[in-house]
Motif scaffolding. Structure first.
Motif, PDB file in Angstrom:
ATOM      1  N   GLY A   6     -10.350 -11.146  -2.838  1.00 38.21           N
ATOM      2  CA  GLY A   6      -9.388 -11.749  -3.337  1.00 38.21           C
ATOM      3  C   GLY A   6      -8.304 -10.608  -4.009  1.00 38.21           C
ATOM      4  N   PHE A   7      -9.055  -9.965  -4.633  1.00 33.94           N
ATOM      5  CA  PHE A   7      -8.500  -8.781  -5.436  1.00 33.94           C
ATOM      6  C   PHE A   7      -7.551  -7.704  -4.493  1.00 33.94           C
ATOM      7  N   MET A   8      -8.375  -7.374  -3.490  1.00 32.34           N
ATOM      8  CA  MET A   8      -7.942  -6.680  -2.544  1.00 32.34           C
ATOM      9  C   MET A   8      -6.401  -7.373  -1.815  1.00 32.34           C
ATOM     10  N   ARG A  11      -3.737  -6.903  -4.194  1.00 33.02           N
ATOM     11  CA  ARG A  11      -3.489  -5.554  -4.341  1.00 33.02           C
ATOM     12  C   ARG A  11      -2.450  -5.317  -3.130  1.00 33.02           C
ATOM     13  N   PHE A  12      -2.665  -5.616  -1.757  1.00 35.29           N
ATOM     14  CA  PHE A  12      -2.116  -5.150  -0.901  1.00 35.29           C
ATOM     15  C   PHE A  12      -0.585  -5.949  -0.613  1.00 35.29           C
ATOM     16  N   GLY A  18       6.382  -4.396  -3.301  1.00 33.09           N
ATOM     17  CA  GLY A  18       7.234  -3.544  -3.775  1.00 33.09           C
ATOM     18  C   GLY A  18       8.083  -2.676  -2.646  1.00 33.09           C
ATOM     19  N   ILE A  19       7.248  -2.206  -1.590  1.00 38.79           N
ATOM     20  CA  ILE A  19       7.817  -1.693  -0.526  1.00 38.79           C
ATOM     21  C   ILE A  19       9.012  -2.394   0.135  1.00 38.79           C
ATOM     22  N   PHE A  20       8.798  -3.477   0.278  1.00 39.46           N
ATOM     23  CA  PHE A  20       9.753  -4.423   0.868  1.00 39.46           C
ATOM     24  C   PHE A  20      11.092  -4.444  -0.208  1.00 39.46           C
TER      25      PHE A  20
END
Length: 59
Positions: A6-8, A11-12, A18-20
């Motif tokens: 869930g954390f991973m 994070r993704f 952010g990239i979007f």
């Protein structure tokens, strides 16, 4: 194990979001420059800046 997964995923998702947002912001800036008629000026200034940086990098 589920907490790590869930954390991973979270994070993704944050990184992808952010990239979007950066791509969206860049598109808005380009659109505003084109609408104002200054896109070509900005493009030319960018190429001059790259040439300057390239010259400085050479020993």
């Amino acid at each position: 194990m589920g907490e790590v997964l869930g954390f991973m995923l979270l994070r993704f998702a944050i990184i992808g979001g952010g990239i979007f947002l950066l791509i969206l912001l860049l598109g808005v800036v380009v659109f505003a420059l084109k609408k104002a008629g200054r896109y070509d000026q900005a493009k030319q200034a960018g190429s001059k800046a790259l040439e300057y940086l390239e010259e400085r990098r050479k020993p």
